[in-house]
Scaffold this motif. Structure first.
Motif, PDB file in Angstrom:
ATOM      1  N   THR A  50       0.095   8.332   0.118  1.00  0.00           N
ATOM      2  CA  THR A  50      -0.098   7.084  -0.628  1.00  0.00           C
ATOM      3  C   THR A  50       0.618   5.928   0.044  1.00  0.00           C
ATOM      4  OG1 THR A  50      -0.220   8.385  -2.667  1.00  0.00           O
ATOM      5  CG2 THR A  50       0.118   6.022  -2.905  1.00  0.00           C
ATOM      6  N   THR A  51       1.795   6.188   0.614  1.00  0.00           N
ATOM      7  CA  THR A  51       2.543   5.141   1.311  1.00  0.00           C
ATOM      8  C   THR A  51       1.751   4.610   2.499  1.00  0.00           C
ATOM      9  OG1 THR A  51       4.631   6.172   0.652  1.00  0.00           O
ATOM     10  CG2 THR A  51       4.706   4.594   2.461  1.00  0.00           C
ATOM     11  N   ILE A  52       1.138   5.508   3.263  1.00  0.00           N
ATOM     12  CA  ILE A  52       0.345   5.074   4.408  1.00  0.00           C
ATOM     13  C   ILE A  52      -0.879   4.285   3.955  1.00  0.00           C
ATOM     14  CG2 ILE A  52      -1.061   5.880   6.331  1.00  0.00           C
ATOM     15  CD1 ILE A  52       1.858   6.074   6.919  1.00  0.00           C
ATOM     16  N   LEU A  53      -1.523   4.742   2.878  1.00  0.00           N
ATOM     17  CA  LEU A  53      -2.717   4.049   2.397  1.00  0.00           C
ATOM     18  C   LEU A  53      -2.399   2.654   1.871  1.00  0.00           C
ATOM     19  CD1 LEU A  53      -4.774   6.813   0.548  1.00  0.00           C
ATOM     20  CD2 LEU A  53      -5.112   5.890   2.836  1.00  0.00           C
ATOM     21  N   ASP A  54      -1.222   2.481   1.274  1.00  0.00           N
ATOM     22  CA  ASP A  54      -0.866   1.188   0.698  1.00  0.00           C
ATOM     23  C   ASP A  54      -0.383   0.189   1.743  1.00  0.00           C
ATOM     24  OD1 ASP A  54      -1.556   2.002  -1.811  1.00  0.00           O
ATOM     25  OD2 ASP A  54       0.472   2.607  -2.386  1.00  0.00           O
ATOM     26  N   LEU A  55      -0.124   0.640   2.958  1.00  0.00           N
ATOM     27  CA  LEU A  55       0.367  -0.268   3.993  1.00  0.00           C
ATOM     28  C   LEU A  55      -0.736  -1.224   4.427  1.00  0.00           C
ATOM     29  CD1 LEU A  55       2.455   2.079   6.335  1.00  0.00           C
ATOM     30  CD2 LEU A  55       3.339   0.374   4.752  1.00  0.00           C
ATOM     31  N   ARG A  56      -0.321  -2.382   4.929  1.00  0.00           N
ATOM     32  CA  ARG A  56      -1.286  -3.318   5.480  1.00  0.00           C
ATOM     33  C   ARG A  56      -1.794  -2.807   6.827  1.00  0.00           C
ATOM     34  NH1 ARG A  56       1.230  -9.348   4.232  1.00  0.00           N
ATOM     35  NH2 ARG A  56       1.319  -9.104   1.950  1.00  0.00           N
ATOM     36  N   TRP A  57      -2.901  -3.393   7.264  1.00  0.00           N
ATOM     37  CA  TRP A  57      -3.554  -2.886   8.467  1.00  0.00           C
ATOM     38  C   TRP A  57      -2.667  -2.996   9.693  1.00  0.00           C
ATOM     39  CZ3 TRP A  57      -7.303   0.293   9.266  1.00  0.00           C
ATOM     40  CH2 TRP A  57      -8.327   0.438   8.331  1.00  0.00           C
ATOM     41  N   SER A 152      -5.912  14.579  12.551  1.00  0.00           N
ATOM     42  CA  SER A 152      -6.530  14.685  11.224  1.00  0.00           C
ATOM     43  C   SER A 152      -5.884  13.717  10.240  1.00  0.00           C
ATOM     44  CB  SER A 152      -6.415  16.123  10.704  1.00  0.00           C
ATOM     45  OG  SER A 152      -7.032  17.024  11.591  1.00  0.00           O
ATOM     46  N   PHE A 153      -4.554  13.642  10.261  1.00  0.00           N
ATOM     47  CA  PHE A 153      -3.846  12.789   9.303  1.00  0.00           C
ATOM     48  C   PHE A 153      -4.136  11.314   9.563  1.00  0.00           C
ATOM     49  CE2 PHE A 153      -0.274  10.350   7.718  1.00  0.00           C
ATOM     50  CZ  PHE A 153      -0.091  10.874   6.453  1.00  0.00           C
ATOM     51  N   MET A 154      -3.995  10.883  10.814  1.00  0.00           N
ATOM     52  CA  MET A 154      -4.143   9.465  11.110  1.00  0.00           C
ATOM     53  C   MET A 154      -5.589   9.008  10.980  1.00  0.00           C
ATOM     54  SD  MET A 154      -1.069   8.697  11.451  1.00  0.00           S
ATOM     55  CE  MET A 154      -1.421   6.962  11.706  1.00  0.00           C
ATOM     56  N   CYS A 155      -6.524   9.812  11.481  1.00  0.00           N
ATOM     57  CA  CYS A 155      -7.937   9.437  11.333  1.00  0.00           C
ATOM     58  C   CYS A 155      -8.374   9.470   9.871  1.00  0.00           C
ATOM     59  CB  CYS A 155      -8.818  10.358  12.170  1.00  0.00           C
ATOM     60  SG  CYS A 155      -8.552  10.212  13.951  1.00  0.00           S
ATOM     61  N   GLY A 156      -7.867  10.466   9.113  1.00  0.00           N
ATOM     62  CA  GLY A 156      -8.173  10.513   7.684  1.00  0.00           C
ATOM     63  C   GLY A 156      -7.604   9.327   6.933  1.00  0.00           C
ATOM     64  N   ALA A 157      -6.393   8.883   7.308  1.00  0.00           N
ATOM     65  CA  ALA A 157      -5.788   7.726   6.641  1.00  0.00           C
ATOM     66  C   ALA A 157      -6.585   6.462   6.910  1.00  0.00           C
ATOM     67  CB  ALA A 157      -4.342   7.558   7.102  1.00  0.00           C
TER      68      ALA A 157
END
Length: 371
Positions: A50-57, A152-157
């Protein structure tokens, strides 16, 4: 002259300061700041997704690039250490029959390139692991597995960030102002909302919250006290057929917080009306919420929205968004209480009313007539 300009300037400053004091902006972003949070920031790392998803681009891309470059360089150092320990480097002058752990690693740069080839599975074929060292084989397996996890993690995020329903919410728009006028013989607060896409929001539900500062009978001051505001359309407030712009309205009755407001006093009120629209995106089945807010300066008393939907000669329905936020002045009671009293008075006129001062006196008739 100077006193007039000073008064005008001070009123502008007060109005500007009042416009800034809103919890939810027009585009739905919340204007709130958390201070003196006792919990450690480590709790945000526990929910790293969730922290990664909430970050700005910009921060997300910086983490994306740093994760790959950091892993490549770290494993490049490990491959260099393996070659150094096994004395595969040119400075050790290995013999001709010497079998290195990794072919053609001559320094830190070549070790970094081999790390890059291994993790992204390029495999140019110039550098490869031999069966001479078990350490090199284990390191190859470990880097391959870790590389798949990072990819997988970074591309999925990034994919989740792109496909978030928040982006779908940007194609739902509300009118710039809310209006108050009569609708169906009742005084109502009306707001217009439109879906800019032809795809529907399934199971849409719309509601509102009135935020204001209240003082309880015990003397406690509650800032941002929330009062429920029910919005409806003619077909109800749930499962909206949201293909064309809708005009939602709130009936101002005795249970409404707008009942004691009037056209002359609404600008003196201190409130913020936040409107929410919840629904499910038809294409992705993800839930979506759109929100906006209105302050007293954005509530127009005695206006209604201009027509926006028309029918063409070809039989198609056309929506003219040029009139989406356009309002037209109409005759409106200056308060809900006046409309309520006016209806009561008209009802009493039709039914009639009793006069408590009227007394009926009976007259006894006599049969004898004197001449």
């Amino acid at each position: 002259m100077f006193s007039y300009l000073r008064q005008r300037f001070s009123s502008r400053l007060r109005e500007r300061g009042r416009r800034r004091a809103r919890l939810v902006s027009k585009d739905g972003r919340c204007n709130i700041e958390f201070g003196n949070v006792e919990q450690s920031r480590f709790v945000f790392l526990i929910d790293i997704w969730t922290t990664i998803l909430d970050l700005r681009w910009r921060y997300k891309m910086a983490i994306f690039i740093s994760a790959f470059l950091g892993s490549w360089f770290l494993f490049g150092l490990l491959w260099y250490v393996v070659a150094y320990i096994h004395k595969d480097l040119p400075e050790f002058n290995p013999s001709r029959n010497h079998t290195p752990c990794v072919e053609n690693i001559n320094g830190l740069t070549s070790a970094f390139l081999f790390s890059l080839e291994t993790q992204v599975t390029i495999g140019y074929g110039f550098r490869c692991v031999t069966e001479q060292c078990a350490t090199a084989i284990f390191l190859l397996i470990f880097q391959s597995i870790l590389g798949v996890v990072i990819n997988s993690f970074m591309c999925g995020a990034i994919l989740a960030k792109i496909s978030r329903s928040k982006n779908r919410a940007k194609t739902i728009t509300f009118s710039k102002n809310a209006v108050i006028s009569k609708r169906g013989g009742k005084l109502c607060l009306l707001i217009r909302v439109a879906n800019l896409r032809k795809s529907l929001l399934i199971g849409s539900h719309i509601y509102g919250k009135l935020l204001k500062t209240t003082i309880t009978p015990e003397g406690e001051t509650i800032i941002l006290d929330q009062v429920n505001i029910e919005f409806v359309v003619d077909a109800g407030n749930e499962n909206l057929f949201f293909i064309s712009p809708l005009t939602i309205y709130h009936i101002i009755d005795k249970n409404s917080p707008f009942f004691h407001m009037a056209a002359e006093t609404i600008l003196q009120q201190d409130f913020e009306l936040v409107v929410f629209l919840d629904g499910t995106v038809e294409a992705t089945s993800a839930t979506c919420q759109v929100r906006t807010s209105y302050i007293p300066e954005e509530v127009l008393w005695g206006y209604r929205f201009a027509p926006i939907v028309s029918k063409t000669k070809e039989g198609k329905y056309r929506v003219d968004f040029q009139n989406f936020s356009k309002t037209v002045a109409v005759e409106t009671p200056h308060c809900a209480f006046c409309l309520y009293n006016e209806k009561e008075a008209k009802a009493k006129e039709k039914k009639g009313y009793d006069n408590p001062g009227f007394v009926l006196s009976e007259v006894t008739e006599t049969s004898d007539t004197k001449m």
